[in-house]
Design an enzyme around this catalytic site. Sequence first.
Site, PDB file in Angstrom:
ATOM      1  N   CYS A  95     -30.425  35.390  72.121  1.00 36.07           N
ATOM      2  CA  CYS A  95     -31.527  34.611  71.550  1.00 36.07           C
ATOM      3  C   CYS A  95     -31.654  33.255  72.258  1.00 36.07           C
ATOM      4  O   CYS A  95     -32.070  33.215  73.400  1.00 36.07           O
ATOM      5  CB  CYS A  95     -31.367  34.491  70.033  1.00 36.07           C
ATOM      6  SG  CYS A  95     -32.908  34.047  69.208  1.00 36.07           S
ATOM      7  N   HIS A 179     -30.763  40.327  68.326  1.00 42.14           N
ATOM      8  CA  HIS A 179     -29.428  40.101  67.769  1.00 42.14           C
ATOM      9  C   HIS A 179     -28.650  41.391  67.509  1.00 42.14           C
ATOM     10  O   HIS A 179     -28.627  41.899  66.389  1.00 42.14           O
ATOM     11  CB  HIS A 179     -29.551  39.309  66.465  1.00 42.14           C
ATOM     12  CG  HIS A 179     -30.071  37.914  66.664  1.00 42.14           C
ATOM     13  ND1 HIS A 179     -29.259  36.860  67.010  1.00 42.14           N
ATOM     14  CD2 HIS A 179     -31.324  37.408  66.592  1.00 42.14           C
ATOM     15  CE1 HIS A 179     -29.981  35.751  67.130  1.00 42.14           C
ATOM     16  NE2 HIS A 179     -31.248  36.065  66.880  1.00 42.14           N
ATOM     17  N   GLU A 181     -25.470  41.358  67.778  1.00 43.97           N
ATOM     18  CA  GLU A 181     -24.151  40.909  67.315  1.00 43.97           C
ATOM     19  C   GLU A 181     -24.028  40.867  65.794  1.00 43.97           C
ATOM     20  O   GLU A 181     -22.933  40.775  65.243  1.00 43.97           O
ATOM     21  CB  GLU A 181     -23.839  39.511  67.890  1.00 43.97           C
ATOM     22  CG  GLU A 181     -24.448  38.318  67.167  1.00 43.97           C
ATOM     23  CD  GLU A 181     -25.943  38.107  67.402  1.00 43.97           C
ATOM     24  OE1 GLU A 181     -26.474  37.121  66.867  1.00 43.97           O
ATOM     25  OE2 GLU A 181     -26.576  38.911  68.107  1.00 43.97           O
TER      26      GLU A 181
END
Length: 245
Positions: A95, A179, A181
């Site tokens: 990001c 994202h 993660e």
Amino acid sequence: MGGMTQPEVLILQHAAWEKPGRIQTELEEINLPTQTLTIAKKKKPDMPDFDEVAGVVVMGGPMSATDYNHYPGLKAEGKLVRAAISVGKPVLGVCLGHQIIATALGAKLKTNNDPEIGVRPIKRVERHDYFAMWNKELDVLQWHNDCVTLPDGATLLARSGAAKVQAFRFGSALGMQFHLEVTPQLLEEWLEEPLMVKQLKASGGSKSQVREQYAACNPQLQPLAEQVFSGFAARCNTYASTLMR
């Protein structure tokens, strides 16, 4: 250096809730030590010895990637990213981190008229062993206002309707606008964070909607995240071994 200090992966964090999540898990899986720093507001940040850094992770955050007036440390992050790429040190950006890598390589930062917040699709442009989507299209968790152009010489890996550059590779670096993660637990932390909730509501979304959409796409995202982040961890490990010689 005398081969005494074990090389670490440096994680640059920009907001308390924007944690490395699954990235950290994969690094721990192969016992790679990490150090997390928050340096965005520091003019002359204290950084570890470059020769003892096995890899660099640049996380997300609410600020703009080029807001050096309020966050002078972002300039230092960009310099570190360029230096790491120049010697083949693995770099991973998520990001804001993806935008920091891109702008450090000369790309332009643009504000999106249509912020991508919530679960949105990305399209595969090219396969690469750093990031190989199995399907042509994939729903991922997005949370950004800004987007970037493709740095000269970079390989575009994924795009979306609102952001032409969703994933790219440049040398030893991988940037991802979305994202992977985020774990279910981490998503809950995001939904407790007033700033995130404000952005979500402003974009017409709701907590329950994001929870539901995320739960639906997470089974596809988790194996992809493991593949991408375990690959990054392996590259850091290989690089660490060259530092220990």
